[in-house]
Design an enzyme around this catalytic site. Structure first.
Site, short mmCIF file in Angstrom:
data_model
loop_
_atom_site.label_atom_id
_atom_site.label_comp_id
_atom_site.label_asym_id
_atom_site.label_seq_id
_atom_site.Cartn_x
_atom_site.Cartn_y
_atom_site.Cartn_z
N ASP A 23 0.85 -1.31 0.06
CA ASP A 23 -0.01 0.16 0.02
C ASP A 23 0.91 1.26 0.06
OD1 ASP A 23 -2.06 -1.89 0.39
OD2 ASP A 23 -2.66 -1.28 2.15
N ASP A 76 -15.58 -3.46 -0.57
CA ASP A 76 -15.34 -3.62 0.50
C ASP A 76 -16.28 -3.34 1.47
OD1 ASP A 76 -12.70 -4.08 -0.36
OD2 ASP A 76 -12.26 -1.86 -0.62
#
Length: 242
Positions: free
Chosen positions: A8, A130
């Site tokens: 990330d 998500d």
């Protein structure tokens, strides 16, 4: 099932967020390209590359790191964060991404995303759906969508073999273990899609439970960065599933 390392990125740094909160971020003293090379040298084939800066800004930010990783490794890299246009998709595929990850637009404009899937092919996409409780979050998990995962999946279920990455936001970064019941339900209700789990996985035992649940893959981020699982262990896990 394949275990997939994740990187990330915020401002060119390797980071992890706690439950998607940009205010609760931990930076790691790693060069993302060098870390990707380490992933490859340990025998792994896949990398999940997340442009968190791009997700927040609504545009591509870290595509140059994608290009560097692709040029210096043989990894199959999926890239997500800030993808808004067909031009973005073409640019990322030309830059070497194996797949592009589409999140918020699946909720806001599913018709457009379905057109892209038909144009580029099912194999070129991962949908990132998500959840926070029962609700999908969008815009880098910053906003509630008012939609459930099941609502959106009813739109996309006609694409057999489509890969769906579902992060349980309440488990993400917590090390509390994955929501196995969630993935068992998704695999049962939508068996024609390839489900990738994300959030909370911190041990090989967690991975084995997800394999038994029928997951196609699992993304591993914080557990690798903090040494709870090693890259060599991921390699062995993947080999055992062949």
């Amino acid at each position: 099932m394949i275990a997939i390392p994740a990187i990330d990125l915020i401002n060119n740094e390797v980071v992890r967020l706690f439950q998607g909160d940009y205010k609760q971020q931990t930076a790691y003293p790693l060069d993302p390209v060098e870390y990707a090379i380490e992933i490859m040298t340990n025998g792994l084939e896949y990398l999940h590359l997340v442009d968190l800066s791009g997700a927040k800004a609504g545009k591509l930010v870290h595509q140059s790191i994608l290009e560097q990783i692709v040029s210096q490794t043989a990894l199959k890299v999926d890239f997500g964060g800030g993808i808004k246009t067909e031009g973005d998709i073409r640019h990322l595929l030309k830059s070497g991404a194996t797949q592009v990850v589409i999140g918020s637009l699946c909720v806001r404009d599913p018709e457009k995303v379905m057109e892209w899937i038909e144009t580029f092919g099912t194999e070129r996409f991962i949908l990132a759906l998500d959840i926070d409780g029962n609700e999908l979050k969008i815009n880098g998990w910053q906003d509630a969508s008012g939609k459930t995962l099941e609502e959106i999946m009813r739109r996309f279920s006609r694409f057999k073999g489509l890969t769906i990455l579902t992060t349980d936001i309440r488990r993400d970064g917590t090390g509390s273990g994955p929501n196995v019941d969630l993935y068992e339900k998704l695999v049962r209700n939508f068996p024609d899609q390839r489900w990738i789990a994300s959030g909370g996985t911190e041990s090989l035992q967690n991975l084995e439970k997800l394999r038994k649940a029928g997951c196609y893959g699992c993304v591993i981020g914080k557990a690798l960065l903090e040494g709870k699982i090693t890259l060599k262990e991921l390699k062995s896990f993947n080999d055992a599933g062949l």
